[in-house]
Scaffold this motif. Sequence first.
Motif, PDB file in Angstrom:
ATOM      1  N   GLY A 223       0.781  -1.228   0.000  1.00 49.97           N
ATOM      2  CA  GLY A 223       0.000   0.000   0.000  1.00 49.97           C
ATOM      3  C   GLY A 223       0.811   1.275   0.000  1.00 49.97           C
ATOM      4  O   GLY A 223       0.276   2.346   0.260  1.00 49.97           O
ATOM      5  N   VAL A 224       2.114   1.190  -0.285  1.00 48.74           N
ATOM      6  CA  VAL A 224       2.944   2.391  -0.348  1.00 48.74           C
ATOM      7  C   VAL A 224       2.507   3.231  -1.547  1.00 48.74           C
ATOM      8  O   VAL A 224       2.271   2.715  -2.631  1.00 48.74           O
ATOM      9  N   SER A 225       2.406   4.522  -1.341  1.00 45.82           N
ATOM     10  CA  SER A 225       2.024   5.413  -2.441  1.00 45.82           C
ATOM     11  C   SER A 225       2.876   6.679  -2.390  1.00 45.82           C
ATOM     12  O   SER A 225       3.502   6.982  -1.378  1.00 45.82           O
TER      13      SER A 225
ATOM     14  N   THR B 121      -1.860  17.822  -8.161  1.00 47.06           N
ATOM     15  CA  THR B 121      -1.273  16.688  -7.441  1.00 47.06           C
ATOM     16  C   THR B 121      -2.227  15.504  -7.453  1.00 47.06           C
ATOM     17  O   THR B 121      -3.439  15.662  -7.627  1.00 47.06           O
ATOM     18  N   ASP B 122      -1.638  14.333  -7.259  1.00 40.33           N
ATOM     19  CA  ASP B 122      -2.407  13.097  -7.193  1.00 40.33           C
ATOM     20  C   ASP B 122      -1.620  12.137  -6.312  1.00 40.33           C
ATOM     21  O   ASP B 122      -0.397  12.250  -6.218  1.00 40.33           O
ATOM     22  N   ARG B 123      -2.292  11.220  -5.659  1.00 41.74           N
ATOM     23  CA  ARG B 123      -1.612  10.193  -4.862  1.00 41.74           C
ATOM     24  C   ARG B 123      -1.782   8.886  -5.609  1.00 41.74           C
ATOM     25  O   ARG B 123      -2.888   8.495  -5.955  1.00 41.74           O
ATOM     26  N   VAL B 124      -0.635   8.208  -5.868  1.00 44.61           N
ATOM     27  CA  VAL B 124      -0.640   7.003  -6.686  1.00 44.61           C
ATOM     28  C   VAL B 124       0.049   5.862  -5.942  1.00 44.61           C
ATOM     29  O   VAL B 124       1.209   6.011  -5.529  1.00 44.61           O
ATOM     30  N   PRO B 125      -0.628   4.724  -5.787  1.00 41.37           N
ATOM     31  CA  PRO B 125       0.018   3.555  -5.189  1.00 41.37           C
ATOM     32  C   PRO B 125       1.138   3.042  -6.106  1.00 41.37           C
ATOM     33  O   PRO B 125       1.012   3.072  -7.329  1.00 41.37           O
ATOM     34  N   VAL B 126       2.209   2.569  -5.512  1.00 39.09           N
ATOM     35  CA  VAL B 126       3.336   2.026  -6.265  1.00 39.09           C
ATOM     36  C   VAL B 126       2.844   0.879  -7.142  1.00 39.09           C
ATOM     37  O   VAL B 126       2.107   0.008  -6.688  1.00 39.09           O
ATOM     38  N   GLY B 127       3.248   0.913  -8.424  1.00 35.84           N
ATOM     39  CA  GLY B 127       2.904  -0.132  -9.377  1.00 35.84           C
ATOM     40  C   GLY B 127       1.565   0.042 -10.063  1.00 35.84           C
ATOM     41  O   GLY B 127       1.278  -0.641 -11.041  1.00 35.84           O
ATOM     42  N   GLN B 128       0.740   0.946  -9.592  1.00 34.54           N
ATOM     43  CA  GLN B 128      -0.581   1.131 -10.194  1.00 34.54           C
ATOM     44  C   GLN B 128      -0.519   2.173 -11.298  1.00 34.54           C
ATOM     45  O   GLN B 128       0.030   3.257 -11.114  1.00 34.54           O
TER      46      GLN B 128
END
Length: 191
Positions: A68-70, A93-100
């Motif tokens: 769940g790291v973003s 800005t946007d928050r994005v989970p790693v790999g998504q």
Amino acid sequence: MAAITLEARNRRTMLWAFFGALAMLGLGFASVPLYRLFCQVTGFGGTTQVATQSDADLAAQQAASAGGVSYSIRFDANTARDMPWTFEPVQVTDRVPVGQRDMATYIARNNSSVPITGTATFNVEPAQAGIHFKKIQCFCFTEQVLQPGQEVRMPVLYYVDPAVLDDPDMAGVEQITLSYTFHRKPGEAAQ
């Protein structure tokens, strides 16, 4: 006899100097594409990486182990002085989970009375994030031509590679900035 030996040595020195100068000239012309290739391969200087759809699918599978790291992704837009365009991100800005995979959209508008061809340069900050920021599709891969008064939406499809979790240089990084600057196509006359 000594004059011939001296003349032969001078000729040999002149040939070595000539070929040395020729080699330096060749390296001068090759340095820009070689540096660009180096930056693309290593992510040096914040150069983002280009990914394929299969790379993105693999990253999405690996993302499950990311826990769940973003990252907060900040989108920046600029134009060169001679570029009569308005250029801005739809969302800053946007928050994005790693790999998504995620998509950012930019809007560009030609404020001049003539068609303008633009080329976008880009980078990522902090610079060490460039190797992990993967773009699948981007308006920056090709020139953009806008007619007078035309406004277009330009998407960027990207993801943050799960390998970022194993990079000690990324420890403590919470936000990645993706920055674009549009320039007028070289050789196109300013109006």
